[in-house]
Motif scaffolding. Structure first.
Motif, PDB file in Angstrom:
ATOM      1  N   MET A 153       0.830  -1.210   0.000  1.00  0.00           N
ATOM      2  CA  MET A 153       0.000   0.000   0.000  1.00  0.00           C
ATOM      3  C   MET A 153       0.862   1.256   0.000  1.00  0.00           C
ATOM      4  SD  MET A 153      -3.057  -1.004  -0.122  1.00  0.00           S
ATOM      5  CE  MET A 153      -4.089   0.344   0.385  1.00  0.00           C
ATOM      6  N   VAL A 156       2.296   1.716  -3.405  1.00  0.00           N
ATOM      7  CA  VAL A 156       1.309   2.212  -4.370  1.00  0.00           C
ATOM      8  C   VAL A 156       1.092   3.708  -4.174  1.00  0.00           C
ATOM      9  CG1 VAL A 156      -1.154   2.179  -4.908  1.00  0.00           C
ATOM     10  CG2 VAL A 156       0.103   0.033  -4.744  1.00  0.00           C
ATOM     11  N   ARG A 157       0.963   4.124  -2.920  1.00  0.00           N
ATOM     12  CA  ARG A 157       0.694   5.539  -2.653  1.00  0.00           C
ATOM     13  C   ARG A 157       1.880   6.409  -3.061  1.00  0.00           C
ATOM     14  NH1 ARG A 157      -1.978   4.539   3.294  1.00  0.00           N
ATOM     15  NH2 ARG A 157      -3.848   3.501   2.513  1.00  0.00           N
ATOM     16  N   THR A 158       3.085   5.930  -2.705  1.00  0.00           N
ATOM     17  CA  THR A 158       4.268   6.721  -3.063  1.00  0.00           C
ATOM     18  C   THR A 158       4.393   6.845  -4.580  1.00  0.00           C
ATOM     19  OG1 THR A 158       5.277   5.708  -1.131  1.00  0.00           O
ATOM     20  CG2 THR A 158       6.711   6.973  -2.555  1.00  0.00           C
ATOM     21  N   GLY A 160       2.023   6.642  -6.736  1.00  0.00           N
ATOM     22  CA  GLY A 160       0.955   7.520  -7.224  1.00  0.00           C
ATOM     23  C   GLY A 160       1.318   8.987  -7.050  1.00  0.00           C
ATOM     24  N   GLU A 161       1.871   9.287  -5.891  1.00  0.00           N
ATOM     25  CA  GLU A 161       2.243  10.676  -5.618  1.00  0.00           C
ATOM     26  C   GLU A 161       3.309  11.140  -6.610  1.00  0.00           C
ATOM     27  OE1 GLU A 161       2.863  11.213  -1.474  1.00  0.00           O
ATOM     28  OE2 GLU A 161       3.550  13.276  -1.708  1.00  0.00           O
TER      29      GLU A 161
ATOM     30  N   ARG B  12      -0.190  18.192   1.021  1.00  0.00           N
ATOM     31  CA  ARG B  12      -0.110  18.532  -0.395  1.00  0.00           C
ATOM     32  C   ARG B  12      -1.376  18.058  -1.089  1.00  0.00           C
ATOM     33  NH1 ARG B  12       4.122  15.649  -2.901  1.00  0.00           N
ATOM     34  NH2 ARG B  12       3.726  16.946  -4.724  1.00  0.00           N
ATOM     35  N   GLY B  15      -2.739  14.841  -7.005  1.00  0.00           N
ATOM     36  CA  GLY B  15      -2.777  15.101  -8.439  1.00  0.00           C
ATOM     37  C   GLY B  15      -3.749  14.196  -9.173  1.00  0.00           C
ATOM     38  N   ILE B  17      -3.313  11.615 -11.223  1.00  0.00           N
ATOM     39  CA  ILE B  17      -3.138  10.168 -11.335  1.00  0.00           C
ATOM     40  C   ILE B  17      -3.788   9.467 -10.143  1.00  0.00           C
ATOM     41  CG2 ILE B  17      -1.464   8.301 -11.458  1.00  0.00           C
ATOM     42  CD1 ILE B  17      -1.461   9.884 -13.946  1.00  0.00           C
ATOM     43  N   THR B  18      -3.392   9.884  -8.939  1.00  0.00           N
ATOM     44  CA  THR B  18      -3.940   9.213  -7.755  1.00  0.00           C
ATOM     45  C   THR B  18      -5.452   9.391  -7.687  1.00  0.00           C
ATOM     46  OG1 THR B  18      -3.284  11.200  -6.553  1.00  0.00           O
ATOM     47  CG2 THR B  18      -1.893   9.268  -6.301  1.00  0.00           C
ATOM     48  N   THR B  90      -7.155   3.463  -0.678  1.00  0.00           N
ATOM     49  CA  THR B  90      -6.131   2.700  -1.390  1.00  0.00           C
ATOM     50  C   THR B  90      -4.998   3.611  -1.847  1.00  0.00           C
ATOM     51  OG1 THR B  90      -7.904   1.289  -2.177  1.00  0.00           O
ATOM     52  CG2 THR B  90      -5.775   1.074  -3.252  1.00  0.00           C
ATOM     53  N   MET B  91      -5.360   4.778  -2.392  1.00  0.00           N
ATOM     54  CA  MET B  91      -4.335   5.674  -2.930  1.00  0.00           C
ATOM     55  C   MET B  91      -3.815   6.659  -1.885  1.00  0.00           C
ATOM     56  SD  MET B  91      -4.107   4.336  -5.753  1.00  0.00           S
ATOM     57  CE  MET B  91      -2.835   5.407  -6.395  1.00  0.00           C
ATOM     58  N   GLY B  92      -4.307   6.583  -0.675  1.00  0.00           N
ATOM     59  CA  GLY B  92      -3.813   7.459   0.381  1.00  0.00           C
ATOM     60  C   GLY B  92      -4.295   8.893   0.222  1.00  0.00           C
ATOM     61  N   TYR B 145      -3.069  14.343   0.157  1.00  0.00           N
ATOM     62  CA  TYR B 145      -2.466  13.060   0.521  1.00  0.00           C
ATOM     63  C   TYR B 145      -2.609  12.882   2.025  1.00  0.00           C
ATOM     64  CZ  TYR B 145      -0.197  13.421  -4.037  1.00  0.00           C
ATOM     65  OH  TYR B 145       0.050  13.547  -5.358  1.00  0.00           O
ATOM     66  N   ARG B 147      -1.209  11.149   5.007  1.00  0.00           N
ATOM     67  CA  ARG B 147      -0.028  10.375   5.459  1.00  0.00           C
ATOM     68  C   ARG B 147      -0.159  10.170   6.948  1.00  0.00           C
ATOM     69  NH1 ARG B 147       0.489   9.159   1.370  1.00  0.00           N
ATOM     70  NH2 ARG B 147       1.854   9.709  -0.351  1.00  0.00           N
TER      71      ARG B 147
END
Lengths: 182, 157
Positions: A153, A156-158, A160-161, B12, B15, B17-18, B90-92, B145, B147
């Motif tokens: 996970m 994937v997130r990193t 994506g960022e 932040r 974008g 894509i996520t 899922t994408m944070g 995001y 985190r």
């Protein structure tokens, strides 16, 4: 070391027996016994005194037998107790482990061991079951799966960022914008 | 236009894509829910009339309306409760209000309706300097995001 001490104190059996003092004592005792026997034989042959003495000796030995019969048990118990205490004292004094290590070839013993027979006597399946019971397999699997999932996970997130940043950079360049001004 | 406030580094804006991937995942979730609903309907019909059973052919308008409703309910619930749909988790990502860390229920509902009716609005993220979609601009929301570090910072501040 204890066992060195032991050797020094105990000495050697053969040396002890050959010691002149011991030889002399034994010789004296043997002579005394021989003289007593000869005197007794001679006394037996004296007419009146002989039978009298024989009777009294018989009585003596009878009493001796009685005494022995009576006190034999007590004596045996006493000797047993003394022997037990003696053995205990000796064992306390000796380092048996060191002694065994010094005198026994344990490797040779072990090489002679019939391990196959021992294994045949062990219920290996039951043993394995007990071992597996002790290991918390589900917890291990859960833990590893959890950490794996978390890693995926995060990855994937990193990713994506990073992809977001790349796309934003491309768009900014296309539009002729200063990226830092965002 | 509200003057842009400097965003803290921990928050932040996300974008395209996520957010796009998150939207696709959410779409899949909605389709899954629809499939489950359809399966449930089939089972109910089978229970009540097993003899004269045939797979129900659904009215297109009815299906569309139900899909719309399911999507809006799903997005509204997720955004109002945690700020994150399944795709966002899922994408944070997390949807936050302009000032608070939560989106209010009315705003969440309106944003959901806006997103379902006009999903193309997401593409505005590409060209907007602060990475806002059209819905974000209209309803004053942000997608950031999320985190663990950022969550800690928020908890302490």
């Amino acid at each position: 070391m204890r066992h060195e001490n032991y050797d020094a104190v105990m000495g050697n059996d053969v040396d002890l027996l050959k010691h002149p003092v011991v030889s002399a004592a034994v010789g004296t005792a043997a002579m005394a016994a021989g003289a007593a026997e000869a005197a007794y034989r001679m006394a037996e042959k004296v007419p009146v005194f002989g039978p009298l003495m024989r009777r009294s000796v018989a009585g003596l030995s009878e009493r001796g037998d009685q005494w022995v019969a009576q006190s034999a048990d007590q004596f045996a118990a006493l000797v047993g107790a003394v022997a037990a205490r003696l053995v205990n004292v000796v064992l306390d004094e000796m380092d048996l482990n060191a002694l065994v290590r010094e005198r026994l070839d344990i490797d040779a013993l072990a090489s002679d061991l019939d391990i196959e027979a021992v294994i045949n006597r062990v219920d290996l399946i039951a043993l394995a079951d007990r071992v597996i019971e002790g290991v918390d397999l589900p917890a291990i699997i859960r833990e590893s799966t959890n950490s794996m999932t978390a890693e995926v996970m995060t990855d994937v997130r990193t990713q994506g960022e990073r992809a977001d940043d790349v796309v934003a950079g491309i768009v900014d360049r296309m539009l002729g914008r200063d990226r830092d001004n965002r | 236009m509200i003057p842009s406030e400097p965003l803290p580094d921990a928050e932040r804006a996300a974008g395209i894509i996520t957010r796009g991937v998150a939207a696709v995942i959410d779409l899949l979730v909605v389709l899954l829910i629809m499939g489950a609903l359809y399966g449930g309907l089939v089972l109910v019909r089978l229970v009540y009339s097993p003899a004269a059973f045939s797979l129900p052919s659904l009215n297109a308008v009815f299906s569309t309306v139900v899909t719309f409703a399911v999507a809006v309910l799903y997005l509204t619930g997720c955004w109002a409760v945690s700020g994150s749909t399944a795709g966002a988790v899922t994408m944070g990502l997390q949807v936050v209000g302009r000032r608070s860390q939560r989106v209010g229920l009315p705003i969440a509902f309106l944003r959901a309706v806006g997103c379902v009716i006009f999903p193309i609005g997401l593409l505005w993220v590409l060209v907007d300097r602060r990475r806002r979609s059209l819905q974000d601009i209209v309803f004053r929301t942000r997608v950031v995001y999320s985190r663990p570090v950022a969550a800690d910072n928020r908890a302490t501040s």
